[in-house]
Motif scaffolding. Structure first.
Motif, PDB file in Angstrom:
ATOM      1  N   GLY A 252     -15.202 -79.814  62.135  1.00  0.00           N
ATOM      2  CA  GLY A 252     -16.105 -79.229  61.150  1.00  0.00           C
ATOM      3  C   GLY A 252     -16.310 -77.734  61.215  1.00  0.00           C
ATOM      4  N   ILE A 253     -15.507 -77.007  61.992  1.00  0.00           N
ATOM      5  CA  ILE A 253     -15.640 -75.548  61.994  1.00  0.00           C
ATOM      6  C   ILE A 253     -15.158 -75.028  60.641  1.00  0.00           C
ATOM      7  N   THR A 254     -16.061 -74.396  59.893  1.00  0.00           N
ATOM      8  CA  THR A 254     -15.719 -73.923  58.548  1.00  0.00           C
ATOM      9  C   THR A 254     -15.120 -72.527  58.557  1.00  0.00           C
ATOM     10  N   HIS A 255     -15.573 -71.700  59.527  1.00  0.00           N
ATOM     11  CA  HIS A 255     -15.130 -70.306  59.563  1.00  0.00           C
ATOM     12  C   HIS A 255     -14.817 -69.873  60.996  1.00  0.00           C
ATOM     13  N   VAL A 256     -13.692 -69.214  61.147  1.00  0.00           N
ATOM     14  CA  VAL A 256     -13.398 -68.481  62.378  1.00  0.00           C
ATOM     15  C   VAL A 256     -13.541 -67.007  62.041  1.00  0.00           C
ATOM     16  N   ILE A 257     -14.351 -66.299  62.824  1.00  0.00           N
ATOM     17  CA  ILE A 257     -14.626 -64.886  62.540  1.00  0.00           C
ATOM     18  C   ILE A 257     -14.173 -64.053  63.728  1.00  0.00           C
ATOM     19  N   ALA A 258     -13.208 -63.183  63.519  1.00  0.00           N
ATOM     20  CA  ALA A 258     -12.670 -62.338  64.577  1.00  0.00           C
ATOM     21  C   ALA A 258     -13.226 -60.926  64.449  1.00  0.00           C
ATOM     22  N   LEU A 259     -13.733 -60.394  65.552  1.00  0.00           N
ATOM     23  CA  LEU A 259     -14.287 -59.039  65.557  1.00  0.00           C
ATOM     24  C   LEU A 259     -13.302 -58.020  66.109  1.00  0.00           C
ATOM     25  N   ASP A 260     -12.069 -58.430  66.269  1.00  0.00           N
ATOM     26  CA  ASP A 260     -10.983 -57.517  66.616  1.00  0.00           C
ATOM     27  C   ASP A 260      -9.682 -58.159  66.161  1.00  0.00           C
ATOM     28  N   VAL A 261      -8.598 -57.404  66.188  1.00  0.00           N
ATOM     29  CA  VAL A 261      -7.305 -57.914  65.736  1.00  0.00           C
ATOM     30  C   VAL A 261      -6.336 -57.898  66.909  1.00  0.00           C
ATOM     31  N   PRO A 262      -5.815 -59.041  67.304  1.00  0.00           N
ATOM     32  CA  PRO A 262      -4.874 -59.070  68.428  1.00  0.00           C
ATOM     33  C   PRO A 262      -3.535 -58.471  68.026  1.00  0.00           C
ATOM     34  N   SER A 263      -2.874 -57.829  68.967  1.00  0.00           N
ATOM     35  CA  SER A 263      -1.535 -57.305  68.696  1.00  0.00           C
ATOM     36  C   SER A 263      -0.508 -58.427  68.701  1.00  0.00           C
ATOM     37  N   ASP A 264      -0.845 -59.529  69.348  1.00  0.00           N
ATOM     38  CA  ASP A 264       0.046 -60.678  69.469  1.00  0.00           C
ATOM     39  C   ASP A 264      -0.255 -61.678  68.354  1.00  0.00           C
ATOM     40  N   SER A 265       0.735 -61.995  67.562  1.00  0.00           N
ATOM     41  CA  SER A 265       0.535 -62.925  66.455  1.00  0.00           C
ATOM     42  C   SER A 265       0.138 -64.314  66.937  1.00  0.00           C
ATOM     43  N   GLU A 266       0.574 -64.690  68.147  1.00  0.00           N
ATOM     44  CA  GLU A 266       0.245 -66.018  68.668  1.00  0.00           C
ATOM     45  C   GLU A 266      -1.252 -66.172  68.896  1.00  0.00           C
ATOM     46  N   VAL A 267      -1.913 -65.086  69.304  1.00  0.00           N
ATOM     47  CA  VAL A 267      -3.365 -65.136  69.505  1.00  0.00           C
ATOM     48  C   VAL A 267      -4.055 -65.374  68.166  1.00  0.00           C
ATOM     49  N   TYR A 268      -3.572 -64.703  67.128  1.00  0.00           N
ATOM     50  CA  TYR A 268      -4.140 -64.903  65.787  1.00  0.00           C
ATOM     51  C   TYR A 268      -3.962 -66.347  65.342  1.00  0.00           C
ATOM     52  N   ILE A 269      -2.796 -66.919  65.596  1.00  0.00           N
ATOM     53  CA  ILE A 269      -2.526 -68.303  65.207  1.00  0.00           C
ATOM     54  C   ILE A 269      -3.459 -69.259  65.944  1.00  0.00           C
ATOM     55  N   HIS A 270      -3.658 -69.028  67.236  1.00  0.00           N
ATOM     56  CA  HIS A 270      -4.545 -69.895  68.016  1.00  0.00           C
ATOM     57  C   HIS A 270      -5.984 -69.783  67.514  1.00  0.00           C
ATOM     58  N   ARG A 271      -6.405 -68.583  67.145  1.00  0.00           N
ATOM     59  CA  ARG A 271      -7.753 -68.429  66.582  1.00  0.00           C
ATOM     60  C   ARG A 271      -7.875 -69.219  65.287  1.00  0.00           C
ATOM     61  N   CYS A 272      -6.901 -69.059  64.416  1.00  0.00           N
ATOM     62  CA  CYS A 272      -6.922 -69.777  63.137  1.00  0.00           C
ATOM     63  C   CYS A 272      -6.988 -71.282  63.348  1.00  0.00           C
ATOM     64  N   GLY A 273      -6.337 -71.740  64.401  1.00  0.00           N
ATOM     65  CA  GLY A 273      -6.208 -73.167  64.626  1.00  0.00           C
ATOM     66  C   GLY A 273      -7.499 -73.896  64.924  1.00  0.00           C
ATOM     67  N   ARG A 274      -8.585 -73.169  65.132  1.00  0.00           N
ATOM     68  CA  ARG A 274      -9.868 -73.841  65.375  1.00  0.00           C
ATOM     69  C   ARG A 274     -10.483 -74.374  64.083  1.00  0.00           C
ATOM     70  N   THR A 275      -9.979 -73.926  62.931  1.00  0.00           N
ATOM     71  CA  THR A 275     -10.465 -74.423  61.642  1.00  0.00           C
ATOM     72  C   THR A 275      -9.279 -74.986  60.858  1.00  0.00           C
ATOM     73  N   GLY A 276      -9.554 -75.568  59.688  1.00  0.00           N
ATOM     74  CA  GLY A 276      -8.484 -76.148  58.888  1.00  0.00           C
ATOM     75  C   GLY A 276      -7.817 -77.324  59.569  1.00  0.00           C
TER      76      GLY A 276
END
Length: 437
Positions: A366-390
């Motif tokens: 039920g996580i509706t939003h993942v909110i990042a307060l910085d941008v990782p240089s590694d795309s894999e970190v971004y993917i893992h963050r996204c993966g907590r929702t959807g």
């Protein structure tokens, strides 16, 4: 037994994708009927793409490493075929403990895997017969002596734990792997990261040590949402098998099709204020508040930043908990982490602030939003963050709040990951597209 581990040519990985014919139900994958009934209790009736590929492979005793987005059923993909084999062997009284070891990087992920084991084997309801598989959790928040006593008492068929604790008990002679039949590395990319590689490597060396109690190495399975070439090479270097099949799921399209990506500009000094304004706007938005409720996971890269953000949210009376190193004066005790997660899961708070390390493998419905307060240089970190929702077929939103420099990094990730990031603005308590303001 092998001499050197097989390396896999990425250009040929498509040749290794098996079972292209999709099963419409778990019976077609020859899943144990008892497990099918358990899955139906959660309204899980149709295998995912990665389950279609991996269940038959492990059923046939092949070694596999598979990559699939979070929320696509990776845990069940390896549990269903392995547990079926162990259950059949236990019924024939051919099982010695432990027969199955699962290593995972975090307390939360280990606990989640243990919960899924209990669910499938029905041990959560304390109904036992001679085929019931027993499992134990071996993690760092519990004393060695207490865990050893539990192992002696229960003689578990399956052990789930983090590599450092598994390794410590093995070195003390309190945990032996001479009868091991299956070995899994969950979130394998994290387990072979620089900070965890030594423990994982040494654990694998012990597990894949030849012995008279078995004729071959245990069947190996590894999985992750992402893995790069360097991590794959490190993994292949510590797993003693001639052949490891590499499988990638087409469900990685979730990143593009199930998750909407937003970018909100904010100067660094105003990020905490922007976050509060965003949470307030989402809470007031009927598209989220009435139909779904707002359940937000907030990411920062550093413990200090997470602590600051959490303190500002709590100061402004926004119900929030933290999952990171300096969350309290009591440091990172398992009790504190569990309390924070329970509050978030149960809806007592609707915001959880975490670092990337603390949230690896986190599975909260039920996580509706993942909110990042910085941008990782590694795309894999971004993917893992996204993966907590959807997850589990639902849609989600990934929001990045950043300054000009970070927006440039996000633009680079947008191009690399082939996603569309929509710019958003906060205007009079609403989330708007620039053209709507």
């Amino acid at each position: 037994m092998n001499k050197e581990p097989l390396t896999i040519n990425d250009e040929k990985k498509d040749e290794l994708c098996v079972n292209e014919k999709k099963a419409d139900n778990f019976a077609e994958l020859d899943v144990d009927p008892d497990f099918i009934k358990r899955l139906e209790e959660r309204l899980i009736t149709k295998p995912t793409d990665i389950q279609n590929k991996i269940v038959p492979l492990l059923d046939a005793g092949e070694n596999a490493f598979f990559v699939s987005s979070t929320g696509t059923g990776k845990t069940f993909a390896y549990l269903l075929p392995i547990l079926k084999q162990l259950k059949n062997e236990k019924a024939s009284e051919k099982l010695s403990w432990p027969s199955f070891v699962i290593a995972a990087p975090t307390l939360e992920l280990c606990t989640q895997i243990k919960n899924e084991l209990d669910f499938l084997t029905n041990t959560e309801e304390k109904t036992h017969d001679k085929t019931t598989l027993k499992s134990s959790l071996i993690i760092g928040s519990i004393s060695h002596d207490r865990q050893f006593e539990n192992l002696k008492k229960t003689s578990p068929d399956i052990i789930v734990g983090n590599p450092s604790r598994l390794l410590a008990l093995a070195k003390m002679g309190k945990l032996k792997f001479s009868h091991l039949k299956f070995f899994v590395l969950d979130e394998a990319d994290r387990l072979v990261s620089d900070e965890m590689l030594d423990d994982t490597k040494e654990l694998c060396k012990i597990i894949f040590r030849p012995n008279k109690a078995r004729q071959d190495y245990p069947v190996f399975a590894g999985c992750s949402a992402t893995i790069n070439k360097k991590s794959k090479e490190k993994l292949l270097g510590i797993i003693r098998h001639d052949t490891i099949r590499f499988i990638e799921s087409c469900e990685n399209e979730i990143l593009r099709n199930k998750i909407e990506h937003w970018a909100i500009f904010s100067e660094k000094r105003r990020k905490d204020q922007t976050l509060r304004s965003l949470l307030s706007a989402l809470k007031a938005d009927p598209a989220y508040s009435k139909k779904f409720g707002v359940k937000a996971l907030v990411f920062t890269s550093k413990n200090d930043d997470a602590l600051f953000v959490l303190s500002r949210l709590q100061h402004h009376k926004i119900p929030a908990e933290g999952l990171f190193g300096k969350v309290s004066k009591k440091a990172t005790s398992g009790e504190n982490r569990k309390a924070a997660l329970d509050s978030f899961r149960e809806g007592k708070v609707n915001v959880l602030v975490s670092t990337d390390l603390a949230a690896r493998g986190l599975d909260i419905p039920g996580i509706t939003h993942v909110i990042a307060l910085d941008v990782p240089s590694d795309s894999e970190v971004y993917i893992h963050r996204c993966g907590r929702t959807g997850r589990a077929g639902k849609r989600g939103v990934m929001v990045t709040i950043g300054d000009e420099t970070q927006m440039r990094l996000l633009a680079a990730l947008e191009k690399k990951l082939k996603i569309i990031v929509y710019p958003k603005e906060l205007y009079y308590g609403k989330v708007c597209s620039p053209g709507d303001v």
